[in-house]
Design a protein around this motif. Structure first.
Motif, PDB file in Angstrom:
ATOM      1  N   ALA A   1       0.854  -1.414  -0.251  1.00  0.00           N
ATOM      2  CA  ALA A   1       0.215   0.226   0.298  1.00  0.00           C
ATOM      3  C   ALA A   1       0.805   0.749  -0.075  1.00  0.00           C
ATOM      4  CB  ALA A   1      -1.221  -0.204   1.905  1.00  0.00           C
ATOM      5  N   ILE A   2       0.589   1.848  -0.202  1.00  0.00           N
ATOM      6  CA  ILE A   2       0.913   3.843  -0.308  1.00  0.00           C
ATOM      7  C   ILE A   2       0.078   4.710  -0.476  1.00  0.00           C
ATOM      8  CG2 ILE A   2       1.794   5.199  -1.614  1.00  0.00           C
ATOM      9  CD1 ILE A   2       3.685   2.638  -1.951  1.00  0.00           C
ATOM     10  N   GLY A   3       0.037   5.384   1.354  1.00  0.00           N
ATOM     11  CA  GLY A   3      -0.679   5.991   1.628  1.00  0.00           C
ATOM     12  C   GLY A   3       0.331   7.085   1.695  1.00  0.00           C
ATOM     13  N   ASP A   4      -0.598   8.193   1.721  1.00  0.00           N
ATOM     14  CA  ASP A   4      -0.251   9.809   1.043  1.00  0.00           C
ATOM     15  C   ASP A   4      -0.535  10.590   2.643  1.00  0.00           C
ATOM     16  OD1 ASP A   4      -0.509  12.965   1.062  1.00  0.00           O
ATOM     17  OD2 ASP A   4      -2.241  12.698   0.377  1.00  0.00           O
ATOM     18  N   THR A   5      -1.484  10.113   3.665  1.00  0.00           N
ATOM     19  CA  THR A   5      -1.313  10.645   4.767  1.00  0.00           C
ATOM     20  C   THR A   5      -1.616   9.215   6.278  1.00  0.00           C
ATOM     21  OG1 THR A   5      -3.682  10.811   5.255  1.00  0.00           O
ATOM     22  CG2 THR A   5      -2.774  12.159   4.465  1.00  0.00           C
ATOM     23  N   GLU A   6      -1.102   9.327   7.376  1.00  0.00           N
ATOM     24  CA  GLU A   6      -1.316   8.317   8.412  1.00  0.00           C
ATOM     25  C   GLU A   6      -3.408   8.531   8.718  1.00  0.00           C
ATOM     26  OE1 GLU A   6      -1.172   8.183  13.151  1.00  0.00           O
ATOM     27  OE2 GLU A   6       0.277   9.683  12.381  1.00  0.00           O
ATOM     28  N   GLU A   7      -3.810   9.227   8.029  1.00  0.00           N
ATOM     29  CA  GLU A   7      -5.312   8.503   8.421  1.00  0.00           C
ATOM     30  C   GLU A   7      -5.628   7.476   7.079  1.00  0.00           C
ATOM     31  OE1 GLU A   7      -8.460   7.950   9.609  1.00  0.00           O
ATOM     32  OE2 GLU A   7      -7.031   8.424  10.810  1.00  0.00           O
ATOM     33  N   GLY A   8      -4.826   8.344   6.090  1.00  0.00           N
ATOM     34  CA  GLY A   8      -5.291   7.324   4.755  1.00  0.00           C
ATOM     35  C   GLY A   8      -4.508   6.500   4.665  1.00  0.00           C
ATOM     36  N   MET A   9      -3.936   5.845   5.337  1.00  0.00           N
ATOM     37  CA  MET A   9      -3.299   4.714   5.537  1.00  0.00           C
ATOM     38  C   MET A   9      -3.640   3.544   6.561  1.00  0.00           C
ATOM     39  SD  MET A   9       0.907   5.311   6.316  1.00  0.00           S
ATOM     40  CE  MET A   9       2.165   6.277   4.981  1.00  0.00           C
ATOM     41  N   ARG A  10      -4.427   4.454   7.793  1.00  0.00           N
ATOM     42  CA  ARG A  10      -5.180   3.595   8.261  1.00  0.00           C
ATOM     43  C   ARG A  10      -6.545   3.109   7.891  1.00  0.00           C
ATOM     44  NH1 ARG A  10      -3.024   6.449  12.841  1.00  0.00           N
ATOM     45  NH2 ARG A  10      -5.174   7.868  11.908  1.00  0.00           N
ATOM     46  N   GLU A  11      -6.965   4.070   7.217  1.00  0.00           N
ATOM     47  CA  GLU A  11      -8.564   3.638   6.876  1.00  0.00           C
ATOM     48  C   GLU A  11      -8.308   2.708   5.471  1.00  0.00           C
ATOM     49  OE1 GLU A  11     -12.178   3.480   5.672  1.00  0.00           O
ATOM     50  OE2 GLU A  11     -11.510   4.765   6.902  1.00  0.00           O
ATOM     51  N   LEU A  12      -7.931   2.562   4.842  1.00  0.00           N
ATOM     52  CA  LEU A  12      -7.605   1.039   3.762  1.00  0.00           C
ATOM     53  C   LEU A  12      -6.469   0.725   4.528  1.00  0.00           C
ATOM     54  CD1 LEU A  12      -6.534   0.911   0.997  1.00  0.00           C
ATOM     55  CD2 LEU A  12      -4.153   1.080   1.570  1.00  0.00           C
ATOM     56  N   ARG A  13      -5.917   0.570   5.620  1.00  0.00           N
ATOM     57  CA  ARG A  13      -6.270  -0.879   6.345  1.00  0.00           C
ATOM     58  C   ARG A  13      -7.763  -1.395   6.740  1.00  0.00           C
ATOM     59  NH1 ARG A  13      -5.279  -3.079  11.514  1.00  0.00           N
ATOM     60  NH2 ARG A  13      -3.592  -4.204  11.491  1.00  0.00           N
ATOM     61  N   ARG A  14      -8.425  -0.843   7.514  1.00  0.00           N
ATOM     62  CA  ARG A  14      -9.592  -0.781   7.619  1.00  0.00           C
ATOM     63  C   ARG A  14     -10.122  -1.112   7.105  1.00  0.00           C
ATOM     64  NH1 ARG A  14     -11.223   4.169   9.714  1.00  0.00           N
ATOM     65  NH2 ARG A  14      -9.427   4.087  11.502  1.00  0.00           N
ATOM     66  N   GLU A  15     -10.655  -0.197   5.560  1.00  0.00           N
ATOM     67  CA  GLU A  15     -11.140  -0.975   5.020  1.00  0.00           C
ATOM     68  C   GLU A  15     -10.800  -2.337   4.497  1.00  0.00           C
ATOM     69  OE1 GLU A  15     -12.741   0.408  -0.506  1.00  0.00           O
ATOM     70  OE2 GLU A  15     -11.122   1.718   1.288  1.00  0.00           O
ATOM     71  N   LEU A  16      -9.863  -2.878   3.656  1.00  0.00           N
ATOM     72  CA  LEU A  16      -9.167  -3.877   3.102  1.00  0.00           C
ATOM     73  C   LEU A  16      -9.534  -5.484   4.462  1.00  0.00           C
ATOM     74  CD1 LEU A  16      -5.933  -3.327   2.003  1.00  0.00           C
ATOM     75  CD2 LEU A  16      -7.258  -4.494   1.126  1.00  0.00           C
ATOM     76  N   ARG A  17      -9.635  -4.755   5.714  1.00  0.00           N
ATOM     77  CA  ARG A  17      -9.456  -5.829   6.633  1.00  0.00           C
ATOM     78  C   ARG A  17     -11.003  -6.310   5.870  1.00  0.00           C
ATOM     79  NH1 ARG A  17      -5.719  -6.968  10.778  1.00  0.00           N
ATOM     80  NH2 ARG A  17      -7.775  -7.156  12.052  1.00  0.00           N
ATOM     81  N   ASP A  18     -11.547  -5.041   6.753  1.00  0.00           N
ATOM     82  CA  ASP A  18     -13.599  -5.728   6.766  1.00  0.00           C
ATOM     83  C   ASP A  18     -13.893  -6.176   4.952  1.00  0.00           C
ATOM     84  OD1 ASP A  18     -13.925  -3.665   9.111  1.00  0.00           O
ATOM     85  OD2 ASP A  18     -14.706  -1.670   8.291  1.00  0.00           O
ATOM     86  N   ARG A  19     -13.403  -5.796   4.439  1.00  0.00           N
ATOM     87  CA  ARG A  19     -14.089  -6.436   2.470  1.00  0.00           C
ATOM     88  C   ARG A  19     -13.603  -7.554   3.295  1.00  0.00           C
ATOM     89  NH1 ARG A  19     -12.688  -3.012  -2.802  1.00  0.00           N
ATOM     90  NH2 ARG A  19     -14.323  -1.214  -2.205  1.00  0.00           N
ATOM     91  N   ALA A  20     -12.603  -8.279   3.248  1.00  0.00           N
ATOM     92  CA  ALA A  20     -12.238  -9.865   3.150  1.00  0.00           C
ATOM     93  C   ALA A  20     -12.819 -10.302   4.325  1.00  0.00           C
ATOM     94  CB  ALA A  20     -10.882  -9.634   3.654  1.00  0.00           C
ATOM     95  N   ARG A  21     -13.351  -9.813   5.563  1.00  0.00           N
ATOM     96  CA  ARG A  21     -13.855 -10.603   6.700  1.00  0.00           C
ATOM     97  C   ARG A  21     -15.519 -10.211   5.744  1.00  0.00           C
ATOM     98  NH1 ARG A  21     -17.265  -8.273  10.088  1.00  0.00           N
ATOM     99  NH2 ARG A  21     -16.463  -6.488  10.094  1.00  0.00           N
ATOM    100  N   ILE A  22     -16.465  -9.757   5.515  1.00  0.00           N
ATOM    101  CA  ILE A  22     -17.081  -9.277   4.807  1.00  0.00           C
ATOM    102  C   ILE A  22     -18.194  -9.721   3.896  1.00  0.00           C
ATOM    103  CG2 ILE A  22     -18.950  -7.927   4.456  1.00  0.00           C
ATOM    104  CD1 ILE A  22     -18.030  -5.885   6.423  1.00  0.00           C
ATOM    105  N   ASP A  23     -16.649  -9.805   2.606  1.00  0.00           N
ATOM    106  CA  ASP A  23     -16.717  -9.962   1.394  1.00  0.00           C
ATOM    107  C   ASP A  23     -16.579 -11.550   1.051  1.00  0.00           C
ATOM    108  OD1 ASP A  23     -18.995  -7.308   0.550  1.00  0.00           O
ATOM    109  OD2 ASP A  23     -16.568  -6.424  -0.448  1.00  0.00           O
ATOM    110  N   HIS A  24     -15.815 -12.097   1.608  1.00  0.00           N
ATOM    111  CA  HIS A  24     -15.241 -13.467   1.217  1.00  0.00           C
ATOM    112  C   HIS A  24     -14.798 -13.720   2.598  1.00  0.00           C
ATOM    113  CE1 HIS A  24     -14.127 -11.204  -2.431  1.00  0.00           C
ATOM    114  NE2 HIS A  24     -13.567 -10.504  -1.457  1.00  0.00           N
ATOM    115  N   GLY A  25     -15.408 -13.710   3.670  1.00  0.00           N
ATOM    116  CA  GLY A  25     -15.655 -14.755   4.968  1.00  0.00           C
ATOM    117  C   GLY A  25     -14.033 -14.760   5.383  1.00  0.00           C
ATOM    118  N   ARG A  26     -13.094 -13.752   5.460  1.00  0.00           N
ATOM    119  CA  ARG A  26     -11.619 -14.308   5.511  1.00  0.00           C
ATOM    120  C   ARG A  26     -11.563 -13.641   7.294  1.00  0.00           C
ATOM    121  NH1 ARG A  26      -7.427 -11.869   0.689  1.00  0.00           N
ATOM    122  NH2 ARG A  26      -6.578 -13.428   2.370  1.00  0.00           N
TER     123      ARG A  26
END
Length: 442
Positions: A245-270
């Motif tokens: 990942a390439i984050g522009d800001t600290e909050e952007g990095m945190r939001e990207l990580r949160r989104e990926l983890r949520d998508r993996a859990r909700i969309d794919h049961g990972r």
């Protein structure tokens, strides 16, 4: 469960890295067409207990707005040289024993069976240390080199990539774990009942299997991906074990990580902990903060503005003679939207340019210095402080280290920053296992 610890991956793409002047800098090694360059690099990163080294790739010399490659070669632009990544990780495998080995391979042009066999071969020969950095390729130049008239649109590329990855994974598991019997007395080599063709699906099959190799010592090679567009993030959430990942800001990095983890859990049961989100950083390390700032100033001083503007124009398929260095960078980016073929990359350029109010000259210099990737600059203590903050704030599970100079930037990081992180209990003091997947779970 043990306390969460950082993970590190070294990104390798000489002769430029993310710093355009690496090939001509007096402290940059110039033997990147020789095996010793990669052998030494692999040993250095293994000494630093990195999880993995991975090799970037593209399948064409980047072209300008007229379709020519002269500017890239004349200026030594990124993409002038790319060795075959699978061959290169095979070399590094022979001189190391623990560090993971990542190769970039395109789903758009390489058949699923070839991908599966190449990477599983390296995985076996290295004792379970291979990884696949999955890319779809992005440019018409690459398509033409591979016998196509043009690159497919992003949605089609990712749809095809889904099919390729699904097929490759099934090929990797076409042998059950105990199918290789090797019963000497019974004269029985393998159990055919434990070897399978892959499932049939609608449409033209990409392969039928089985693969000519048994399962990997680590189950299968690790999957890595770096897409940052919405479709790329959906792809990563489905397949990736390591996300670059390439984050522009600290909050952007945190939001990207949160989104990926949520998508993996909700969309794919990972299990979201199956995904490690590693933020790309360019460290500039000195023995003191003053020393590091002097190093950074030296790197910047090597950049020539007219040369940097020429490179930026080539990247954006603009006319270099028409660039106004004092114009707002956002105007230039808007006028040439889509030129790079990477939605996520262009969004990052625009975001950083807006936040930092870049002129075209500013954008050109920063692109030549670090490709707008975050820099961490200072003494080992200062750099460790910055990385620890991002890690503890859950902006990252670790970092992709992108050196300014080969090999000195890696050597400074391994000799200075790694011991400081170990002292704080944030990084391993030894490899816990032999396979890459064991490193990633440590």
């Amino acid at each position: 469960m043990s306390e969460r610890r950082m993970h590190f991956v070294g990104m390798v793409n000489p002769p430029t890295s993310q710093y355009a002047e690496n090939w001509r800098h007096p402290l940059g090694r110039g033997d990147w067409l020789r095996s010793g360059f990669y052998a030494d690099l692999g040993r250095t990163l293994e000494r630093g207990l990195f999880d993995m080294v991975f090799f970037a790739d593209a399948l064409a010399v980047p072209e300008d707005r007229e379709g020519g490659f002269g500017i890239t070669l004349e200026t030594g632009g990124k993409g002038s040289i790319y060795l075959d990544p699978v061959a290169t990780i095979s070399l590094v495998a022979g001189v190391t024993s623990r560090i993971g080995l990542g190769a970039t391979v395109s789903t758009s042009f390489v058949p699923a069976y070839a991908i599966a066999r190449q990477l599983l071969t390296v995985d076996h020969l290295s004792g379970g240390r291979a990884a696949w950095n999955i890319v779809t390729s992005t440019t018409d130049a690459e398509a033409r080199n591979m016998g196509r008239s043009a690159i497919a649109d992003p949605a089609s590329r990712y749809d095809h990539a889904d099919r390729v990855v699904e097929t490759v994974r099934e090929l990797w598991h076409s042998w059950e774990p105990d199918a290789l019997v090797l019963d000497h007395d019974g004269r029985r080599f393998a159990d055919p009942a434990g070897v399978h063709r892959i499932a049939e699906r609608p449409g033209e099959p990409l392969s039928r299997g089985p693969l000519t190799l048994p399962q990997s010592p680590q189950g299968h090679p690790v999957l890595m991906q770096a897409g940052s567009s919405p479709r790329g993030l959906a792809f990563a959430a489905r397949w990736a074990e390591v996300v670059f990942a390439i984050g522009d800001t600290e909050e952007g990095m945190r939001e990207l990580r949160r989104e990926l983890r949520d998508r993996a859990r909700i969309d794919h049961g990972r299990d979201p902990d199956e995904i490690l989100v590693l933020q790309g950083v360019q460290p500039v390390v000195g023995w003191t903060d003053v020393d590091a700032e002097a190093k950074l100033a030296g790197l910047r001083a090597q950049i020539d503005l007219p040369d940097a503007l020429t490179k930026l124009a080539r990247l954006l398929h603009a006319d270099a003679s028409q660039l106004r260095s004092d114009a707002p960078a956002l105007e230039l980016l808007a006028a040439h939207r889509g030129a790079t073929g990477s939605v996520g990359f262009e969004e990052m350029l625009a975001s950083v340019s807006a936040r930092r109010r870049f002129s075209v000259a500013d954008l050109a210099i920063e692109q030549s210095l670090n490709q707008l990737h975050p820099q961490v600059v200072g003494s080992p203590t200062t750099v460790a402080d910055d990385l620890e903050h991002l890690f503890r704030s859950e902006a990252a599970d670790g970092f992709i280290v992108m050196p300014a100079l080969y090999h000195s930037s890696f050597e400074d990081f391994v000799s200075g920053v790694i011991p400081e992180l170990q002292r704080r209990g944030l990084f391993r003091s030894r490899y816990a296992g032999w396979t890459l997947r064991e490193h990633l779970r440590d």
